[in-house]
Design a protein around this motif. Sequence first.
Motif, short mmCIF file in Angstrom:
data_model
loop_
_atom_site.label_atom_id
_atom_site.label_comp_id
_atom_site.label_asym_id
_atom_site.label_seq_id
_atom_site.Cartn_x
_atom_site.Cartn_y
_atom_site.Cartn_z
N THR A 1 52.08 38.76 36.38
CA THR A 1 51.74 40.15 36.09
C THR A 1 52.96 41.03 36.27
OG1 THR A 1 51.08 40.60 38.38
CG2 THR A 1 49.39 39.76 36.87
N LEU A 2 52.91 42.22 35.65
CA LEU A 2 54.00 43.17 35.77
C LEU A 2 54.19 43.59 37.23
CD1 LEU A 2 56.14 44.96 34.45
CD2 LEU A 2 54.38 46.66 34.04
N THR A 3 53.08 43.76 37.94
CA THR A 3 53.16 44.12 39.36
C THR A 3 53.87 43.04 40.15
OG1 THR A 3 51.10 45.37 39.16
CG2 THR A 3 51.82 44.79 41.38
N GLY A 4 53.50 41.77 39.89
CA GLY A 4 54.15 40.67 40.59
C GLY A 4 55.63 40.56 40.27
N LYS A 5 55.98 40.77 38.98
CA LYS A 5 57.39 40.71 38.59
C LYS A 5 58.21 41.78 39.29
CE LYS A 5 56.77 38.66 33.99
NZ LYS A 5 56.94 38.87 32.54
N LEU A 6 57.70 43.02 39.28
CA LEU A 6 58.44 44.11 39.91
C LEU A 6 58.57 43.90 41.41
CD1 LEU A 6 57.02 47.17 37.94
CD2 LEU A 6 59.23 46.07 37.67
N ALA A 7 57.47 43.44 42.04
CA ALA A 7 57.52 43.18 43.48
C ALA A 7 58.52 42.08 43.79
CB ALA A 7 56.13 42.82 44.00
N SER A 8 58.55 41.01 42.96
CA SER A 8 59.50 39.92 43.17
C SER A 8 60.94 40.40 42.99
CB SER A 8 59.20 38.79 42.20
OG SER A 8 57.89 38.30 42.39
N LEU A 9 61.16 41.19 41.94
CA LEU A 9 62.51 41.73 41.72
C LEU A 9 62.94 42.64 42.87
CD1 LEU A 9 62.34 42.52 37.90
CD2 LEU A 9 63.57 40.66 39.00
N TYR A 10 61.98 43.42 43.38
CA TYR A 10 62.29 44.30 44.50
C TYR A 10 62.66 43.48 45.74
CZ TYR A 10 61.76 48.25 47.72
OH TYR A 10 61.98 49.23 48.65
N ALA A 11 61.91 42.39 45.98
CA ALA A 11 62.21 41.54 47.13
C ALA A 11 63.56 40.85 46.96
CB ALA A 11 61.10 40.50 47.30
N ILE A 12 63.85 40.36 45.75
CA ILE A 12 65.13 39.70 45.49
C ILE A 12 66.29 40.68 45.67
CG2 ILE A 12 66.53 38.60 43.71
CD1 ILE A 12 63.95 37.38 42.62
N ALA A 13 66.12 41.90 45.15
CA ALA A 13 67.17 42.91 45.30
C ALA A 13 67.39 43.24 46.78
CB ALA A 13 66.79 44.18 44.53
N THR A 14 66.28 43.34 47.53
CA THR A 14 66.40 43.60 48.97
C THR A 14 67.13 42.46 49.66
OG1 THR A 14 64.35 44.88 48.91
CG2 THR A 14 65.12 44.12 51.06
N LEU A 15 66.78 41.21 49.29
CA LEU A 15 67.41 40.05 49.91
C LEU A 15 68.91 40.03 49.61
CD1 LEU A 15 67.06 37.41 51.47
CD2 LEU A 15 66.58 36.27 49.30
N LEU B 1 55.51 45.66 50.44
CA LEU B 1 55.52 47.09 50.18
C LEU B 1 55.79 47.38 48.70
CD1 LEU B 1 57.49 48.39 53.31
CD2 LEU B 1 55.01 48.43 52.92
N GLY B 2 56.68 46.58 48.09
CA GLY B 2 56.94 46.76 46.66
C GLY B 2 55.70 46.50 45.83
N TYR B 3 54.95 45.47 46.19
CA TYR B 3 53.71 45.17 45.46
C TYR B 3 52.73 46.33 45.57
CZ TYR B 3 49.40 42.79 44.13
OH TYR B 3 48.23 42.45 43.52
N LEU B 4 52.57 46.85 46.79
CA LEU B 4 51.65 47.97 46.97
C LEU B 4 52.14 49.22 46.24
CD1 LEU B 4 50.82 47.52 50.78
CD2 LEU B 4 49.43 46.83 48.81
N SER C 1 62.73 40.86 53.53
CA SER C 1 62.42 40.55 52.13
C SER C 1 60.92 40.40 51.92
CB SER C 1 63.14 39.27 51.71
OG SER C 1 64.54 39.42 51.81
N VAL C 2 60.27 39.71 52.87
CA VAL C 2 58.80 39.58 52.76
C VAL C 2 58.14 40.95 52.84
CG1 VAL C 2 56.76 38.62 53.87
CG2 VAL C 2 58.82 37.23 53.67
N LEU C 3 58.61 41.78 53.79
CA LEU C 3 58.04 43.12 53.93
C LEU C 3 58.32 43.95 52.68
CD1 LEU C 3 56.60 45.18 55.72
CD2 LEU C 3 58.84 45.80 56.68
N ALA C 4 59.54 43.81 52.13
CA ALA C 4 59.88 44.55 50.90
C ALA C 4 59.00 44.11 49.74
CB ALA C 4 61.35 44.35 50.56
N ALA C 5 58.74 42.78 49.65
CA ALA C 5 57.86 42.29 48.58
C ALA C 5 56.46 42.86 48.72
CB ALA C 5 57.83 40.77 48.59
#
Length: 470
Positions: free
Chosen positions: A8-22, A187-190, A181-185
């Motif tokens: 999903t778009l939400t999952g993609k954005l949350a994953s990208l946010y977590a990767i960027a944070t990492l 929070l990014g998902y929410l 990164s987990v927390l960012a994922a």
Amino acid sequence: MIARLPMTLTGKLASLYAIATLIILACVGTYLYRALASQLAARDDHELVEKIEQFRHILLETPDSAAIIKDKHRFIDAAMGHHGLIVMLVDVNGQTLMKNHDAAGALTPSQIVPIGQEPHPRLIWNWEYASGKTARTIVAWAKLDKAAEPVKVVVGRTASERTQLLADYLQEVLAAMIGASVLAALLGYLAVRRALRPLKIIASQAHSITAQHLERRLDAHLAPPEMQTLVASFNAVLDRLQDSFQRLSQFSADLAHDLRTPLYNLTMQTQVALSQPRSNEEYIALFSSSLEEYERLSRMVESMLFLARADNAQVALSVQALNAFNELQRIADYFEGIAEDAKVKITVDGQGTIAADPALFRRAVSNLVANAIRFTPAGNTVRLYLERGSTSNVIGVANPGSGIEQAHLARIFDRFYRADQSRSRSGSSTGLGLAIVDSIMKLHGGKVEVESVLNGMTTFRLRFPVKPPS
């Protein structure tokens, strides 16, 4: 083979946010790790310099080498309190006078600080004091109180303490990176889910738009600023779709009405003729009337086929430079007999050329002239003229008459639309003439305009571009 479900778009954005944070935390952690390692190394080197100065001072208070051997604890105590510190005192003959560590490596320093020179961190080197183990080491000559021969002072520090400290720090950094990164994922998902909530509402609105509810529109105020243009464009598409749907519905209704009339006439005439025997004259009259209806149906079908081909750009243009005056005069000559019957005159004005397809040009102008003659009162004149311009050349057809009301001007080019409803049943009109004119002008990249004054002049203008489309 198991098909992969799209993320999903939400999952993609949350994953990208977590990767960027990492990635950001990895860069920051690497920088901090290197900075800490550099600071620890600099601190250790500074302590080595201080420690060798301390031992030099102690040796100045020591009378000779024998006193060092006799009182080793004095030097061992000076080395206490510093984990991993190696201290050795060696005489000029290479005999070890004192050491606090079982270092067995060969002592081959690249530089030895001479007496009278202050030690400096750049004189520190890596000494392999045991197999596979090194220590940051500095070596200097020290003067005794009464002995003439100096003593070599070796002060080194193993990397075990610093390595353990850095290892612990690295573990903490890695744990912090993973946790962040987990927390960012999460929070990014929410955050993304909350940010995309208006899009879900818009999607629900779009789902509710059906053929029965084409009047509904998407609420642009719910969309974020980046998508308001998209929503506005979609609403514009719905406007055009609704207009086309309404036109299609009206076209279908008008088509059914116009086809029903001649078919009804043919059916009734045939039924009446068959109800009882007729004379030859009556059959001839019946066939003549039926032929008129067939011709009307034929013209209607031909016009509809032309419009269908024009709508799908299946009409091939053969654009030529036409002498406008000659073409208009030819059309005027063709309608001369009809105009005389209606007691109407036709005049032609203007000189110049028009870039157009000859057959389509004549058809468009002929449709306008036929309408003009039909609605021009007896004793008046229909005027055909040419106006030349920089970007377009205009063919005008003007005639006096009752005029067209403003409410009808916007729709007179619709198919089967008739401003004069009293003539809607006229067998000479299919209601498609002006629609064909409009399609012909669009094929040429031009347009048709109309201007009408009640009980005054009605003028149709065909604007042909100077440079027609290829």
